[in-house]
Design a protein around this motif. Sequence first.
Motif, PDB file in Angstrom:
ATOM      1  N   ARG A  35       0.821  -1.226   0.000  1.00  0.00           N
ATOM      2  CA  ARG A  35       0.000   0.000   0.000  1.00  0.00           C
ATOM      3  C   ARG A  35       0.852   1.272   0.000  1.00  0.00           C
ATOM      4  NH1 ARG A  35      -5.398  -0.256  -1.487  1.00  0.00           N
ATOM      5  NH2 ARG A  35      -5.958  -2.406  -1.125  1.00  0.00           N
ATOM      6  N   ASP A  36       2.007   1.224   0.685  1.00  0.00           N
ATOM      7  CA  ASP A  36       2.857   2.418   0.733  1.00  0.00           C
ATOM      8  C   ASP A  36       3.361   2.782  -0.653  1.00  0.00           C
ATOM      9  OD1 ASP A  36       2.532   2.649   3.369  1.00  0.00           O
ATOM     10  OD2 ASP A  36       4.481   1.761   3.935  1.00  0.00           O
ATOM     11  N   VAL A  37       3.755   1.762  -1.408  1.00  0.00           N
ATOM     12  CA  VAL A  37       4.276   2.013  -2.756  1.00  0.00           C
ATOM     13  C   VAL A  37       3.133   2.439  -3.671  1.00  0.00           C
ATOM     14  CG1 VAL A  37       5.435   0.977  -4.739  1.00  0.00           C
ATOM     15  CG2 VAL A  37       6.183   0.394  -2.422  1.00  0.00           C
ATOM     16  N   LEU A  38       1.998   1.737  -3.534  1.00  0.00           N
ATOM     17  CA  LEU A  38       0.848   2.079  -4.390  1.00  0.00           C
ATOM     18  C   LEU A  38       0.389   3.517  -4.165  1.00  0.00           C
ATOM     19  CD1 LEU A  38      -1.537  -0.991  -4.299  1.00  0.00           C
ATOM     20  CD2 LEU A  38      -0.351  -0.062  -6.284  1.00  0.00           C
ATOM     21  N   GLY A  39       0.517   3.967  -2.930  1.00  0.00           N
ATOM     22  CA  GLY A  39       0.090   5.323  -2.582  1.00  0.00           C
ATOM     23  C   GLY A  39       0.849   6.383  -3.378  1.00  0.00           C
ATOM     24  N   GLN A  40       2.012   6.013  -3.897  1.00  0.00           N
ATOM     25  CA  GLN A  40       2.835   6.961  -4.661  1.00  0.00           C
ATOM     26  C   GLN A  40       2.430   7.014  -6.135  1.00  0.00           C
ATOM     27  OE1 GLN A  40       5.788   8.435  -3.310  1.00  0.00           O
ATOM     28  NE2 GLN A  40       5.032   7.673  -1.370  1.00  0.00           N
ATOM     29  N   ALA A  41       1.587   6.072  -6.557  1.00  0.00           N
ATOM     30  CA  ALA A  41       1.348   5.928  -8.001  1.00  0.00           C
ATOM     31  C   ALA A  41       0.033   6.551  -8.436  1.00  0.00           C
ATOM     32  CB  ALA A  41       1.363   4.450  -8.365  1.00  0.00           C
ATOM     33  N   GLY A  42      -0.089   6.800  -9.734  1.00  0.00           N
ATOM     34  CA  GLY A  42      -1.348   7.279 -10.298  1.00  0.00           C
ATOM     35  C   GLY A  42      -1.991   6.160 -11.111  1.00  0.00           C
ATOM     36  N   PRO A  43      -3.272   6.335 -11.478  1.00  0.00           N
ATOM     37  CA  PRO A  43      -3.998   5.280 -12.189  1.00  0.00           C
ATOM     38  C   PRO A  43      -3.297   4.747 -13.455  1.00  0.00           C
ATOM     39  CG  PRO A  43      -5.499   7.037 -11.554  1.00  0.00           C
ATOM     40  CD  PRO A  43      -4.132   7.499 -11.188  1.00  0.00           C
ATOM     41  N   TYR A 356       6.654  18.028 -11.303  1.00  0.00           N
ATOM     42  CA  TYR A 356       7.091  16.652 -11.079  1.00  0.00           C
ATOM     43  C   TYR A 356       5.952  15.840 -10.477  1.00  0.00           C
ATOM     44  CZ  TYR A 356       9.567  12.786  -8.815  1.00  0.00           C
ATOM     45  OH  TYR A 356       9.955  11.541  -8.390  1.00  0.00           O
ATOM     46  N   GLU A 357       5.254  16.430  -9.524  1.00  0.00           N
ATOM     47  CA  GLU A 357       4.135  15.760  -8.854  1.00  0.00           C
ATOM     48  C   GLU A 357       3.021  15.415  -9.866  1.00  0.00           C
ATOM     49  OE1 GLU A 357       4.039  14.625  -5.974  1.00  0.00           O
ATOM     50  OE2 GLU A 357       1.904  14.087  -5.968  1.00  0.00           O
ATOM     51  N   TRP A 358       2.760  16.345 -10.779  1.00  0.00           N
ATOM     52  CA  TRP A 358       1.712  16.108 -11.791  1.00  0.00           C
ATOM     53  C   TRP A 358       2.141  14.977 -12.726  1.00  0.00           C
ATOM     54  CZ3 TRP A 358      -3.205  16.850 -12.116  1.00  0.00           C
ATOM     55  CH2 TRP A 358      -3.857  16.846 -13.353  1.00  0.00           C
ATOM     56  N   PHE A 359       3.371  15.031 -13.161  1.00  0.00           N
ATOM     57  CA  PHE A 359       3.893  13.972 -14.041  1.00  0.00           C
ATOM     58  C   PHE A 359       3.864  12.621 -13.312  1.00  0.00           C
ATOM     59  CE2 PHE A 359       6.694  15.792 -17.681  1.00  0.00           C
ATOM     60  CZ  PHE A 359       5.714  16.706 -18.005  1.00  0.00           C
ATOM     61  N   ARG A 360       4.214  12.644 -12.044  1.00  0.00           N
ATOM     62  CA  ARG A 360       4.261  11.396 -11.270  1.00  0.00           C
ATOM     63  C   ARG A 360       2.882  10.717 -11.279  1.00  0.00           C
ATOM     64  NH1 ARG A 360       3.710   9.755  -6.051  1.00  0.00           N
ATOM     65  NH2 ARG A 360       3.040  11.758  -5.238  1.00  0.00           N
ATOM     66  N   ARG A 361       1.841  11.539 -11.200  1.00  0.00           N
ATOM     67  CA  ARG A 361       0.497  10.963 -11.182  1.00  0.00           C
ATOM     68  C   ARG A 361      -0.005  10.615 -12.568  1.00  0.00           C
ATOM     69  NH1 ARG A 361      -2.386  15.204  -7.879  1.00  0.00           N
ATOM     70  NH2 ARG A 361      -4.182  14.531  -9.072  1.00  0.00           N
ATOM     71  N   LYS A 362       0.447  11.348 -13.568  1.00  0.00           N
ATOM     72  CA  LYS A 362      -0.168  11.218 -14.884  1.00  0.00           C
ATOM     73  C   LYS A 362       0.599  10.340 -15.871  1.00  0.00           C
ATOM     74  CE  LYS A 362      -3.831  13.546 -14.278  1.00  0.00           C
ATOM     75  NZ  LYS A 362      -5.141  12.916 -14.442  1.00  0.00           N
ATOM     76  N   LEU A 363       1.908  10.227 -15.721  1.00  0.00           N
ATOM     77  CA  LEU A 363       2.697   9.485 -16.716  1.00  0.00           C
ATOM     78  C   LEU A 363       2.615   7.983 -16.483  1.00  0.00           C
ATOM     79  CD1 LEU A 363       6.141  11.364 -16.896  1.00  0.00           C
ATOM     80  CD2 LEU A 363       4.554  11.046 -18.809  1.00  0.00           C
ATOM     81  N   VAL A 364       2.459   7.243 -17.551  1.00  0.00           N
ATOM     82  CA  VAL A 364       2.487   5.782 -17.401  1.00  0.00           C
ATOM     83  C   VAL A 364       3.934   5.322 -17.198  1.00  0.00           C
ATOM     84  CG1 VAL A 364       2.603   5.312 -19.910  1.00  0.00           C
ATOM     85  CG2 VAL A 364       1.609   3.614 -18.389  1.00  0.00           C
ATOM     86  N   ASP A 365       4.891   6.132 -17.673  1.00  0.00           N
ATOM     87  CA  ASP A 365       6.293   5.717 -17.569  1.00  0.00           C
ATOM     88  C   ASP A 365       7.019   6.426 -16.428  1.00  0.00           C
ATOM     89  OD1 ASP A 365       6.935   8.303 -18.434  1.00  0.00           O
ATOM     90  OD2 ASP A 365       7.439   7.701 -20.466  1.00  0.00           O
ATOM     91  N   HIS A 366       6.256   7.046 -15.505  1.00  0.00           N
ATOM     92  CA  HIS A 366       6.952   7.804 -14.456  1.00  0.00           C
ATOM     93  C   HIS A 366       8.033   6.944 -13.792  1.00  0.00           C
ATOM     94  CE1 HIS A 366       7.990   9.964 -10.832  1.00  0.00           C
ATOM     95  NE2 HIS A 366       7.757   8.837 -10.183  1.00  0.00           N
ATOM     96  N   ASP A 367       9.209   7.481 -13.799  1.00  0.00           N
ATOM     97  CA  ASP A 367      10.337   6.801 -13.197  1.00  0.00           C
ATOM     98  C   ASP A 367      11.033   7.850 -12.344  1.00  0.00           C
ATOM     99  OD1 ASP A 367      12.636   4.530 -13.768  1.00  0.00           O
ATOM    100  OD2 ASP A 367      13.475   6.539 -13.551  1.00  0.00           O
TER     101      ASP A 367
END
Length: 466
Positions: A35-43, A356-367
């Motif tokens: 859950r901690d890791v998932l909390g960092q990800a976007g749909p 960065y925060e917006w990209f983190r949520r929106k990019l499928v390739d966020h790394d």
Amino acid sequence: MRIHWHRRDLRVADNLPLVEADADGPVVPVFVFDRDVLGQAGPPRVAFMLDALESLREAYRSRGSDLLIREGDPHEMLPELAEQFDADAVTWGRDYSGLARERDTDVRQALDAAGVAREAVHDAVCHEPGAIRTNDGDPYSVFTYFGRKWHDREKHPAVDPPDRERLADVSDGEPIPTLEELGFEEPEAEIPPASTAAARERLERFCEEDIYRYGERRDYPADDGTSRLSAHLKFGTIGIREVYEATEAAKRGVDGDRRESVEEFQDQLAWREFYTQVLYFNPGVVTENYKDYEREIAWREDEAAVQAWKDGRTGYPIVDAGMRQLREEAYMHNRVRMIVASFLTKDLLVDWRVGYEWFRRKLVDHDTANDNGGWQWAASTGTDAQPYFRIFNPMTQGERYDPDAEYVKRYVPELRGVDPEIIHGWHEASLTQRRNAAPEYPDPIVDHSERREAAIEMFETARGAA
Ligand code: FAD
């Protein structure tokens, strides 16, 4: 028995920890929803990952085994699984971000306490952080020399998937959860297929022809001349060695521009590893500037402008096309990522962390490493950064890299019938011209020339020069 804990290596082929770990005994493959890791990800990213997990499970099932799916804290779950399967070791591929390393420390301690051996193997990169250093033994903060050494170093060959007999005969009734069950909404964007087969198809297609024109086309967003492998590399649905070998094969027997073009593509793989090592040696860059300025940079807060940027309604066509591509595809072309990042930080004068925060949520390739590296480069706060006084002009960028406004028109329907000259000169066009050409499209929300001056002043103050 040994447990293999899949994380960002969602494949069976070219997976070093799966086949090269010293631990022996049949492998029980497992994925743990944390859950901690998932909390960092976007749909978008979670959707891609779920699809990748389905394919991974299928790959194991077709080999007489199964991917066990669990949910919980890995440091509790893995010792429990080791006990359940009487496994004497747990293996995994290394992850290099600060958060992942903290989690791995917890897991190591829990396994040690339980008397279970553990082995973490480098897998996600050709050359792990620290392998390429300056002659003084320091990590590189400038790409050029790192890149040269990266090219010259011998690389581990790609490895085959494990033989059937090396996999444990297990089966798991636990279904892979849905996005909804994990608490995510369906992504706005269409998410590309995430299997290893899909990644290989992309790679093969790219290496047939596009790779030879990559050098010439990679900056033109309308061309789609890049590999689009980023999400696959992020989740490890294809191995980096396999990608590298395909590019080496493409290079064989060719010379001149075609060869240079392949090398330019390989350079991008090296950039990925450069940023991975920057993050590894500087875990704080996720939230802090890499580069020290004398004083705090006086970023502005401007919610309305940030919202216009997110919505692709800034009145700067190339910026808006990029931001809309992000919403529609959970992806954005690299040249346009640079343009929109520069626009947020140098025209809107907004902190790179917001973008960065917006990209983190929106990019499928966020790394973490690449996204952070890209943002800090654009904001002039990173390693090898764009100098603060060299500021992208969004109009000339559009003119140069999207001369026919093909990319803009693809994502900004309001501008479809408009002459490219008016599109790229939107900022200078009169109000009447704008109303006549595209009444629905917004006026520029800022004046680029004014903001350019303001940005330089902001940085000079931060440098202590003003
Ligand atoms: P290709 O051009 O085909 O390149 C092949 C691979 O090389 C990519 O898949 C990627 O793994 C790597 N790569 C390419 N360019 C870069 C680069 N500049 N830095 C590091 N690695 C690179 N890339 C990500 O993978 N994830 C991100 O979250 C990310 N965020 C970015 C944010 C900003 C502000 C900027 C300027 C760049 C960002 N990049 C990121 C880098 C780059 O834009 C993407 O890797 C690229 O657009 C992905 O498309 P592709 O796979 O077709 O790339």
